[in-house]
Design an enzyme around this catalytic site. Structure first.
Site, PDB file in Angstrom:
ATOM      1  N   GLU A 195       0.829  -1.215   0.000  1.00 34.98           N
ATOM      2  CA  GLU A 195       0.000   0.000   0.000  1.00 34.98           C
ATOM      3  C   GLU A 195       0.861   1.260   0.000  1.00 34.98           C
ATOM      4  OE1 GLU A 195      -2.465  -1.452   3.354  1.00 34.98           O
ATOM      5  OE2 GLU A 195      -4.129  -0.879   2.040  1.00 34.98           O
ATOM      6  N   GLU A 237      -4.580  -9.330   3.145  1.00 37.61           N
ATOM      7  CA  GLU A 237      -5.419  -9.028   4.324  1.00 37.61           C
ATOM      8  C   GLU A 237      -6.649  -9.925   4.444  1.00 37.61           C
ATOM      9  OE1 GLU A 237      -3.848  -6.853   2.523  1.00 37.61           O
ATOM     10  OE2 GLU A 237      -3.096  -5.221   3.788  1.00 37.61           O
TER      11      GLU A 237
END
Ligand code: NAI
Length: 728
Positions: free
Chosen positions: A119, A141
């Protein structure tokens, strides 16, 4: 600068190299120190903007950046969800400022960038990675019950479009090599070595000095259009209703929440501006973080797996061992699979059966699997030949001389096993580890006849061996710590997950699995519609429903296990009465419906068509009995969990990691619960809440749901074992 977590070096050309290097940890994570350091870094970049020509963001660690701080995330509750939201919004605001600095920012990715690590890279304008297939890039995730809340959903959707972002990255958390990520448009450039990384990043900055778009994201330019369209684009809108339906199909009815939240964040975020989308993402993130599912999944898939893989549960003080040559006795279904797993891990295999033809047939199984890989382009012909050449089929026990370990997988017959071990012990050296793949025979009984009982251990593989990652290691009464450590080493050498359990009928996994399928049969006896029985299990998150599983393991095997248990009980002067579910099984066997292998069981197996529930099952037993769905689901989960608790009580299990990982990877306990042990302790109200619900089920459905006195006492402590082996 806070603890010097991010080094800031500006060169003569005005290029700032930021090196993330947390001095207090082996990897960089999004902890409080990172947040402070990134805040200061962005402040400084903004204040020195006029003297800066570009920024290179890299890492001083072996990996680029490891992601969120899971120990902190796991502790989040509904009460602290607001804090989580504020925290993640703060981290994202810094990255957004970096993205809007007005100068080109290049991520120089030297190692793994997973989750938060990727990210951070996505917030940069250009991404260069080292072309090394060992480097993994992705947003995993979802596998921890979370969503990429650091801008991952929002940016990937804007880079790739909703469909590609969801299918290629977000919903399954795929981990990709840099080359693969380049092909998918997430990485922009590759360099052959780590040394070339920062120079390549600087070269890109230099080459784009005059290019205003180099420092601006497409979505920050007026007129930006989302690739593939948004939900208001007619062509895309026409496909949108299929998205949740496909997801449901993919999840096979599992109630797991994280992929659903990811899909919502992606689709809702696509309809608004970047900053609003980012906030929507944070809201879903905070909600998932606060829930029980992420607590459970982080425990199982991060902490429990980590302690098993790192050897934290391996007996201490014993040197690591390596097997060069293994002897496998029995080249049937299991022996052939074990031979394949060993050979593909570089171990020489002597594969023995009663006849050379039998042994060769076992070897042919490896040839078949390897050929399929060659056909798919995943293996070279040379590697295929080299792997296959490691397997030597034989019918002569003398060929076992010189092996470091023996794995026995002959028929499930105590006397036969005794005979083959006697044969082997006469040939192999005094240090050879002796393993049996028995699925039901207690190890202590088998090791009694070995001349070296301390070196004898159970190594319970699962079928099909090449696909199943778990191996249950069973310590008999006389098994030494050294043998246990060696068995763990062997399992890890063949890249599988070892869980160590104590001895007893059915050990841990088979015993707990048995309660699931018998509960399914019990529901048939109670008159519940068979389709409802199956659906209740898949909607609880079981990958396969109980009646289908009963057919797979075969009805006669469950009868055999029951009669063995009855004999053992009789020897102790106890009697075990048949249950209504077992009587259903007996009736089916009398009708010749023994399970899948025999062509008919609870299901029919029409040639060339999918199996269907045997219609007469409904006619014979169904009484339109209505049981609330939640009770049906809990009957499966609680029977298995209570049997797991009994394993702790009896000492078959001593650690929660083995319970959780064995349950999920061996017998399909729903992954989103974190495994049977965590299911109990993470239940609403903790272990006490679990015990209360079990008592409720016992009052309604029978005493098999009654928690034992031991478990009721444990409820007060909230844990199943005295040392709480949870988050690191
Ligand atoms: P199988 O029937 O496919 O294979 C057994 C093999 O042992 C046959 O090829 C037979 O010829 C060979 N054999 C018999 N006597 C022998 C001797 N004296 N020396 C060498 N080989 C001999 O059986 P399967 O399914 O492979 O099971 C083997 C063992 O693994 C059993 O103990 C079983 O309980 C256990 N197991 C089975 C699982 C399954 O899913 N089938 C799962 C886990 C364990």
């Amino acid at each position: 600068m806070s603890d010097n977590i991010i080094r800031y070096e500006r060169d003569d050309e005005g290029i700032v190299t930021l090196t993330m290097d947390d001095p207090n940890a082996g990897a960089n994570t999004m902890n409080a120190a990172y947040k402070a350091a990134m805040g200061e870094t962005v402040d400084r970049l903004e204040s020195e903007r006029d003297d800066i020509t570009g920024v290179v963001l890299t890492s001083g660690k072996k990996t680029f950046f490891a992601g969120g701080n899971l120990a902190d995330l796991q502790k989040a509750t509904a009460e602290t969800a607001g804090d989580v939201f504020a925290e993640v919004e703060g981290i994202k605001a810094q990255l957004r400022r970096l993205e809007q600095l007005g100068k080109p920012v290049v991520a120089a990715i030297n190692g793994a960038a997973l989750g938060g690590g990727l990210e951070i890279a996505l917030a940069c304008h250009h991404r260069i990675a080292v072309d090394d297939n060992k480097i993994k890039l992705g947003l995993p995730e979802v596998t921890l019950g979370l969503l990429p809340g650091g801008g991952g959903v929002t940016r990937l959707v804007r880079m790739l479009g909703i469909t590609e972002a969801l299918m290629g990255w977000l919903l399954q958390g795929q981990q990709r090599t840099p080359a693969d990520a380049l092909a998918k448009g997430v990485i922009d450039e590759l360099v052959p070595t780590r040394e070339e990384l920062v120079p390549a990043a600087k070269a890109w900055i230099r080459a784009h000095q005059e290019d205003a778009t180099a420092a601006t994201k497409p979505w920050d330019v007026k007129g930006y259009k989302l690739p593939g369209g948004t939900p208001t684009t007619p062509a895309f809108a026409a496909n949108l209703p299929a998205f949740p339906a496909n997801l449901r199909k993919q999840l096979k009815g599992s109630p797991i929440k994280s992929p659903r939240s990811i899909m919502s964040a992606a689709v809702e975020g696509a309809q608004v501006d970047f900053d609003t989308a980012s906030r929507i993402e944070s809201r879903y993130f905070a909600e998932l973080t606060a829930g029980r599912e992420s607590t459970a999944m982080i425990q199982a898939f991060f902490f429990d797996l980590q302690s098993i893989n790192s050897g934290a549960l391996r007996p201490a003080g014993i040197e690591r061992s390596k097997v060069s040559k293994v002897g496998i006795l029995g080249a049937g279904m299991m022996g052939a699979g074990i031979a394949y797993s060993c050979a593909t891990s570089g171990i020489d295999v002597v594969l023995k059966d009663v006849s050379i033809e039998g042994a060769e047939k076992g070897k042919a199984y490896s040839a078949k699997l390897l050929d399929a890989k060659v056909a798919k382009g995943r293996l070279s012909q040379e590697d295929r030949d080299a792997t296959l050449a490691r397997i030597t089929p034989t019918a002569d026990a003398a060929d076992l001389a010189g092996v470091d370990a023996v794995v026995e997988a002959v028929f499930e017959d105590h006397d036969l096993k005794e005979k083959v071990f006697a044969e082997v012990e006469a040939v192999v050296g005094p240090d050879t580890l002796l393993c049996s793949n028995t699925s039901t025979l207690p190890i202590t009984g088998l090791q009694g006849f070995a001349t070296r009982p301390a070196d004898f251990i159970g190594l319970h593989f699962f079928s099909p061996v090449d696909k199943m990652q778990l191996v249950e290691i069973i310590r008999g009464e006389h098994t030494s710590d050294a043998a246990t450590a060696r068995a763990i080493d062997l399992v890890q050498q063949i890249r599988k997950i070892p869980v160590v359990v104590g001895d007893g009928r059915g050990f841990y996994t088979s015993r707990v699995f048995g309660t699931l399928i018998i509960e399914g049969a019990q529901l048939v006896a109670e008159g519940v519609d068979p389709q409802t029985i199956e659906r209740a299990a898949t909607s609880a998150g079981f990958p396969a429903p109980p009646l289908a599983m009963l057919d797979e393991v075969s009805l006669t095997l469950t009868q055999h296990i029951r009669s063995e248990a009855a004999k053992a009980a009789a020897a102790e002067g106890r009697e075990i009465a048949s249950t209504p579910g077992e009587e259903v099984i007996d009736t089916l066997v009398e009708l010749g419906r023994k399970g899948r292998a025999s062509g008919a069981g609870l299901y029919d197996y029409p040639a060339g068509a999918p199996k269907v529930l045997w219609p007469e099952l409904r006619q014979r037993w169904s009484k339109d009995t209505q049981i609330p769905l939640r009770d049906l689901q809990d009957r499966y989960l609680f029977r298995m969990a209570l049997e797991t608790a009994a394993c702790f009580e009896e000492g078959v299990l001593t650690d929660t990691q083995a319970a959780n990982i064995g349950g999920i990877f061996g017998i399909g306990f729903p992954p989103h619960t974190g495994g049977p042990a965590t299911f109990m302790t993470n239940y609403e109200g903790g272990l006490a809440g679990f015990v209360a619900r079990a008592n409720e089920l016992a009052d309604t459905y029978g005493e098999r749901f009654r928690p034992s006195a031991w478990l009721t006492e444990r409820a007060a402590t909230g844990t199943l074992v005295d040392v709480q082996e949870s988050a690191a």
